[in-house]
Write a protein that holds these residues in place. Structure first.
Motif, short mmCIF file in Angstrom:
data_model
loop_
_atom_site.label_atom_id
_atom_site.label_comp_id
_atom_site.label_asym_id
_atom_site.label_seq_id
_atom_site.Cartn_x
_atom_site.Cartn_y
_atom_site.Cartn_z
N PHE A 208 1.05 -1.21 -0.02
CA PHE A 208 0.05 -0.50 -0.23
C PHE A 208 0.39 1.39 -0.15
CE2 PHE A 208 -2.95 3.25 1.08
CZ PHE A 208 -4.04 2.52 0.54
N VAL A 209 1.67 1.17 0.96
CA VAL A 209 3.21 2.41 1.15
C VAL A 209 3.47 2.31 -0.27
CG1 VAL A 209 5.02 3.30 2.00
CG2 VAL A 209 3.35 1.85 3.59
N GLU A 210 3.81 1.25 -0.96
CA GLU A 210 4.27 1.31 -2.43
C GLU A 210 4.05 2.17 -3.83
OE1 GLU A 210 6.08 -1.53 -6.03
OE2 GLU A 210 5.35 -2.42 -4.27
N GLY A 211 2.03 2.39 -3.79
CA GLY A 211 1.58 2.24 -3.99
C GLY A 211 0.88 4.07 -4.37
N VAL A 212 0.80 4.63 -2.52
CA VAL A 212 1.23 5.75 -2.53
C VAL A 212 1.86 6.87 -2.70
CG1 VAL A 212 1.21 7.66 -0.91
CG2 VAL A 212 -0.12 5.56 -0.51
N ARG A 226 -8.45 7.16 9.02
CA ARG A 226 -7.94 5.65 9.55
C ARG A 226 -8.51 4.66 10.48
NH1 ARG A 226 -2.57 6.21 13.18
NH2 ARG A 226 -4.36 4.66 14.72
N THR A 227 -8.49 3.86 10.73
CA THR A 227 -9.50 2.96 12.13
C THR A 227 -8.49 2.85 12.61
OG1 THR A 227 -8.70 0.42 11.44
CG2 THR A 227 -11.21 1.41 10.24
N ALA A 228 -9.38 2.71 14.12
CA ALA A 228 -8.16 2.68 15.41
C ALA A 228 -6.86 2.03 15.91
CB ALA A 228 -9.07 2.19 16.35
N ASP A 229 -7.64 0.47 15.17
CA ASP A 229 -6.02 -0.48 15.24
C ASP A 229 -5.23 -0.55 13.40
OD1 ASP A 229 -8.20 -1.10 13.37
OD2 ASP A 229 -8.88 -3.05 13.70
N ALA A 230 -5.19 0.62 12.89
CA ALA A 230 -4.03 1.11 12.33
C ALA A 230 -3.07 0.71 12.64
CB ALA A 230 -4.76 1.89 10.50
N ARG A 231 -2.24 0.48 12.01
CA ARG A 231 -0.87 1.28 12.60
C ARG A 231 0.22 1.55 11.32
NH1 ARG A 231 -3.31 0.81 16.39
NH2 ARG A 231 -3.52 -0.93 18.24
N ASP A 232 1.33 2.35 12.07
CA ASP A 232 2.48 2.76 11.09
C ASP A 232 1.54 4.08 10.37
OD1 ASP A 232 4.52 1.58 12.26
OD2 ASP A 232 4.19 -0.63 11.56
N VAL A 233 0.49 4.27 9.94
CA VAL A 233 0.67 5.27 8.96
C VAL A 233 1.25 6.54 8.28
CG1 VAL A 233 -2.06 4.74 9.50
CG2 VAL A 233 -0.96 6.52 10.12
N GLU A 234 2.23 6.34 9.26
CA GLU A 234 2.99 7.66 8.90
C GLU A 234 3.93 7.06 8.36
OE1 GLU A 234 2.12 6.44 12.42
OE2 GLU A 234 1.78 7.88 13.26
N ASP A 235 4.03 6.41 7.47
CA ASP A 235 4.38 5.56 6.37
C ASP A 235 4.04 5.66 5.51
OD1 ASP A 235 6.34 4.43 8.32
OD2 ASP A 235 5.24 2.10 8.28
N LEU A 236 3.22 6.47 4.93
CA LEU A 236 1.82 7.11 3.94
C LEU A 236 2.39 8.25 3.06
CD1 LEU A 236 -1.27 4.95 5.19
CD2 LEU A 236 0.30 4.19 3.07
N PHE A 237 2.74 9.20 3.90
CA PHE A 237 3.50 10.40 3.32
C PHE A 237 5.08 10.55 4.25
CE2 PHE A 237 0.41 10.63 7.33
CZ PHE A 237 1.49 10.79 8.23
#
Length: 239
Positions: A208-212, A226-237
């Motif tokens: 997913f990060v690669e796609g972004v 995000r949902t509450a249980d999502a992790r490491d979303v900072e990697d997306l930006f």
């Protein structure tokens, strides 16, 4: 690092007036939207709810058939028929009395709004018909637009879903990051899918990060949901 987007979080689900709902909140505080599980092709009283709510309302664009308790949506060609499309457009007209952007559609591969192109088409048709303040926005969820046959090129499909709407900022309410789990079906040619937390399914965090990144990074000014249980979303930006 690219500019950090506004991050909204789906709160815990609760029952209110017999309807499943959850709130999208900024930093867990200010409510932004009421998330429903309604099927717009069946529910006819959305306008009543609109008149009572200050927040935006998140709706599925609708499907034909019965959704399973597991979360799997039915596979029916009737969902993509001209009749279903006309009913969606009619629903938009009925809801157009609200404020601009007061309806957030959440597209899904098995719904009327099944891909980014259909979302663009709805916006263009609304404008061509003389619609003034557009009542709807899209809460895009790249994982929900994906079918099992697309997983071999999942990063490309994530990128395309973002690129397809990035040039229409007026169309976007936000991008919901999630993943999908495969559900084997004896009555369908390929497995069905159901939603799971970001990075915990068949797409995976790194893909997913690669796609972004393939899309040129997180679109500027677009909230990340995000949902509450999502992790490491900072990697997306992060570069």
């Amino acid at each position: 690092m690219t500019q950090r987007p506004e991050i909204l979080e789906l709160s815990d689900t609760e029952m209110v007036s017999g309807m499943v709902r959850a709130r999208i909140a900024i930093q867990g505080e200010r409510a932004r939207a009421l998330v429903t599980e309604w099927n717009l092709l069946e529910e006819k009283s959305v306008e009543d709810l609109q008149s009572e709510m200050r927040e935006a309302i998140v709706l599925w664009s609708g499907w034909v058939g019965e959704r399973e308790p597991s979360g799997v949506f039915p596979l029916s060609p009737k969902t993509w028929s001209p009749d279903a499309w006309a009913e969606l457009v009619e629903s938009c007209a009925r809801m157009s009395g609200g404020e601009a952007g007061s309806i957030w559609f959440r597209p899904h591969a098995r719904h009327v709004l099944s891909d980014a192109q259909r979302c663009r088409t709805l916006m263009k048709e609304w404008k061509a018909a003389g619609g003034e303040a557009t009542p709807f926005r899209m809460l895009m969820e790249p994982a929900a637009l994906m079918t099992p046959s697309m997983l071999g090129a999942a990063a490309d499909h994530v990128a395309r879903a973002i690129e397809a709407v990035a040039d229409m900022p007026e169309l976007l309410a936000g991008i919901l990051v999630s993943d999908i789990a495969l559900v084997e079906r004896s009555d369908e040619p390929e497995p069905a899918t159901k939603p799971v937390a970001f990075g915990r399914g068949a797409i995976g965090h790194d893909t997913f990060v690669e796609g972004v990144h393939l899309a040129g990074g997180w679109p500027g000014g677009v909230p990340l949901v995000r949902t509450a249980d999502a992790r490491d979303v900072e990697d997306l930006f992060a570069k």
